[in-house]
Design a protein around this motif. Structure first.
Motif, PDB file in Angstrom:
ATOM      1  N   ASN A 272       0.828  -1.209   0.000  1.00 21.75           N
ATOM      2  CA  ASN A 272       0.000   0.000   0.000  1.00 21.75           C
ATOM      3  C   ASN A 272       0.864   1.260   0.000  1.00 21.75           C
ATOM      4  O   ASN A 272       0.376   2.345   0.296  1.00 21.75           O
ATOM      5  N   ASN A 273       2.161   1.083  -0.301  1.00 21.56           N
ATOM      6  CA  ASN A 273       3.074   2.222  -0.396  1.00 21.56           C
ATOM      7  C   ASN A 273       3.016   3.097   0.859  1.00 21.56           C
ATOM      8  O   ASN A 273       2.931   4.326   0.780  1.00 21.56           O
ATOM      9  N   ALA A 274       3.075   2.422   2.005  1.00 17.50           N
ATOM     10  CA  ALA A 274       2.967   3.166   3.259  1.00 17.50           C
ATOM     11  C   ALA A 274       3.330   2.269   4.439  1.00 17.50           C
ATOM     12  O   ALA A 274       3.302   1.042   4.337  1.00 17.50           O
ATOM     13  N   HIS A 275       3.678   2.912   5.558  1.00 13.39           N
ATOM     14  CA  HIS A 275       3.574   2.264   6.863  1.00 13.39           C
ATOM     15  C   HIS A 275       2.132   2.498   7.306  1.00 13.39           C
ATOM     16  O   HIS A 275       1.815   3.484   7.987  1.00 13.39           O
ATOM     17  N   ALA A 276       1.251   1.608   6.901  1.00 17.12           N
ATOM     18  CA  ALA A 276      -0.184   1.916   6.946  1.00 17.12           C
ATOM     19  C   ALA A 276      -0.714   2.061   8.358  1.00 17.12           C
ATOM     20  O   ALA A 276      -1.608   2.879   8.605  1.00 17.12           O
TER      21      ALA A 276
ATOM     22  N   ARG B 190       3.625   7.874   4.257  1.00 21.92           N
ATOM     23  CA  ARG B 190       3.224   7.478   2.898  1.00 21.92           C
ATOM     24  C   ARG B 190       4.464   7.514   1.998  1.00 21.92           C
ATOM     25  O   ARG B 190       5.285   8.426   2.086  1.00 21.92           O
TER      26      ARG B 190
ATOM     27  N   VAL C  64       0.031   5.458   9.320  1.00 18.69           N
ATOM     28  CA  VAL C  64      -0.876   6.366   8.612  1.00 18.69           C
ATOM     29  C   VAL C  64      -2.215   6.429   9.342  1.00 18.69           C
ATOM     30  O   VAL C  64      -2.782   7.517   9.553  1.00 18.69           O
TER      31      VAL C  64
ATOM     32  N   PRO D 134      -3.805   2.204   1.483  1.00 17.30           N
ATOM     33  CA  PRO D 134      -3.173   2.597   2.749  1.00 17.30           C
ATOM     34  C   PRO D 134      -4.144   3.192   3.752  1.00 17.30           C
ATOM     35  O   PRO D 134      -3.834   3.277   4.947  1.00 17.30           O
ATOM     36  N   ASP D 135      -5.323   3.594   3.305  1.00 19.34           N
ATOM     37  CA  ASP D 135      -6.288   4.237   4.197  1.00 19.34           C
ATOM     38  C   ASP D 135      -7.333   3.274   4.745  1.00 19.34           C
ATOM     39  O   ASP D 135      -8.221   3.701   5.497  1.00 19.34           O
TER      40      ASP D 135
END
Length: 556
Positions: free
Chosen positions: A464-468, A486, A471, A536-537
């Motif tokens: 998810n292209n993130a440390h979700a 992100r 986030v 990511p959300d």
């Protein structure tokens, strides 16, 4: 046969049934690797000492025996600490063999000196805080006693560390008798067990018993005894997040996971219970979140190596296979188990806000993965939103292990641990690692180790292209004004495919693509890699987040 200290050390490890030593080679541990060349034990070189430590951890969890990791001095030794800390917190028996500079140079400016002399780092103090036993083997004739003490300490649950100066490793050691490791001792609390028996007998006559099973059951290989005890007591059974493989997830009496990633069925069963029996768990916060008030109003009994974090009638047991077998025999009854509805094990998922972003949703992708896994598959899940989704939604295949590192929660743990498990299982069966892209960036290059050794392992990376999880915390607790967590888009599947042209690699964005890719991956004899695009959300099935959202809706 060679008669150096390292040769005797390798023979001792082999006599314990260990067939792999994981590590990273270097000047002050190279003699050990030299000894491995002529032995029955295979030396495995990892890409990082943290991952080597988690390989030994995963190897120990799957075999039920000892995992062994080796590292050189200096930065190599320091890199072990985080991995050993996970084994320490989760009571996994690991032996760490750590090379040191020659004794003549200690305290005299040796490169990578950690003797504690002349202002150097003190490795004994450092490793002593993350081990059950730590000793410097200062002379060859101390080897045998040090090994015996280290193995006995590791068997009590956790790492043991031997610091091995290079000159000592090279020393000759003649006329050494065979290593005789004392058998594992079973410590039992007679008076505590009597109190637990009395509480169980009273509760069975007055109401319902709910069992919450912990990961000591897996360490002691006591799953069959737990199942028999649950039947004898006609108990509903829940599990802690790190113990999903301790009880059949498809059994009608299974009431789900406890704590922050838990299921409402377990909470409902506790509301109508006369007693909660904790087995092999101290019930830390992740396993009891949302249950404190319920448990405070219940009689709580406990059996395990250490007492729980809440008041209970506790009995110490260092071998649950023995203790649970005795309890199951004592309470055995011809009564028919009341959990007869075959659909009773269909658990209610936590309700999370709908996600509108790109990619697949946690629940659908984890359920598809779970449906594809054959019996006997070992699953290693990493920390974060990915781990929460796997803990909550995945039904663990029968006969396989499910491991999530909740002792220290170190990101990237699953890559090394899954590889260690794949070495242990070499042959029939498959290992699956489920991790997020953040964990992949930390230690995902251990894919190289799996490719090097053609291991039967599939790496599933949710991208998810993130440390979700961070986030989500920014959104819920810090007004969503910014994000440090992100990432710019990265195409992990494409990148891995370019790095390893012979590695079956897939990137999926739809459920149909996921089903087809899983069939291909699980049908591959060697390693494979699967990247899944995610949002990511999306809020994971994690009650602190869900409760925060609900409270914000109620409060103007």
């Amino acid at each position: 046969m060679p008669n150096r200290v390292v040769d005797h050390l390798v023979r001792a490890v082999s006599a314990l049934g260990v067939r792999h030593i994981f590590g990273v080679d270097g000047a002050n541990i190279e003699d050990l690797y030299d000894a491995l060349f002529d032995s029955e034990v295979t030396g495995v070189v990892a890409k990082h000492e943290f991952s080597a430590a988690t390989m030994a951890d995963g190897y120990a969890r799957v075999t039920g025996g000892l995992g062994v990791v080796a590292a050189t001095s200096g930065g190599g030794a320091m890199n072990l600490v985080a991995g050993l800390a996970e084994s320490y917190a989760s009571r996994v028996p690991v032996l760490a063999l750590v090379g040191q500079p020659p004794t003549a140079l200690e305290g005299r400016g040796a490169f990578q000196d950690s003797s504690g002399r002349a202002g150097a780092i003190d490795a004994v103090r450092l490793f002593g805080s993350v081990s059950r036993y730590c000793a410097r083997v200062e002379t060859a004739d101390r080897l045998q006693d040090s090994v015996v003490r280290a193995v006995a300490a590791a068997r009590r649950g956790g790492p043991a560390v031997l610091l091995l100066p290079k000159d000592v490793q090279q020393s000759g050691l003649d006329a050494v008798p065979p290593f005789r490791i004392p058998p594992r001792a079973h410590r039992r609390d007679v008076s505590g067990l009597a109190a637990v028996r009395s509480a169980l007998a009273e509760a069975r006559s007055t109401g319902k018993i709910v069992i919450i099973a912990g990961d000591q059951i897996a360490r002691d290989d006591a799953r069959a005894e737990l199942a028999r005890l649950a039947t004898s007591l006609d108990a509903a059974v829940g599990v802690t997040p790190d113990a999903k493989d301790t009880y059949d997830n498809f059994d009608p009496g299974f009431c789900g996971v406890a704590g922050s990633m838990g299921h409402p069925e377990l909470t409902a069963d506790l509301r109508s219970a006369a007693l909660c029996l904790l087995i092999g768990t101290r019930l830390p916060v992740t396993a009891r979140a949302g249950l404190d008030d319920l448990l405070a109003g219940l009689t709580v009994a406990s059996v395990g190596v250490a007492p729980p974090y809440l008041p209970s009638i506790h009995a110490t047991s260092t071998d649950l296979s023995i203790t649970l077998g005795e309890l199951a025999h004592e309470f055995a009854s011809p009564a028919i188990r009341s959990h007869a509805d075959p659909d009773a094990a269909a658990l209610t998922p936590l309700q999370v806000p709908p996600a509108n972003g790109p990619g697949l949703r946690y629940r659908e992708l984890v359920e598809i993965i779970g449906a594809a896994l054959p019996d006997g598959t070992d699953v290693f899940a990493d920390a974060g939103n990915t781990g929460a989704a796997a803990v909550h939604h995945l039904r663990v295949p029968r006969g396989g292990r499910f491991v999530v590192a909740l002792g220290m929660g170190g990101m990237g743990y699953a890559f090394g641990a899954g590889i260690g498990a794949a070495f242990a299982r070499r042959g029939p069966g498959h290992t699956v690692v489920i991790a997020g892209d953040g964990s992949f960036y930390m230690h995902g290059m251990e894919v190289h180790t799996a490719v090097q050794h053609r291991l039967p392992i599939t790496f599933v990376v949710l991208n998810n292209n993130a440390h979700a999880m961070c986030v989500t915390r920014e959104q819920l607790y810090y007004r969503d004004r910014y994000s440090f967590n992100r990432f710019r888009p990265a195409f992990l599947g494409d990148g891995i495919a370019a790095m390893f042209p012979d590695l079956p690699t897939y990137t999926v964005r739809t459920t149909d693509e996921l089903t087809g890719a899983l069939d291909q991956c699980l049908g591959t004899a060697g390693p494979s890699f699967l990247a899944i695009d995610c949002d990511p959300d999306e809020i994971p099935p994690f009650t602190p987040f869900i409760d925060t959202i609900e409270n914000s809706r109620r409060t103007p």
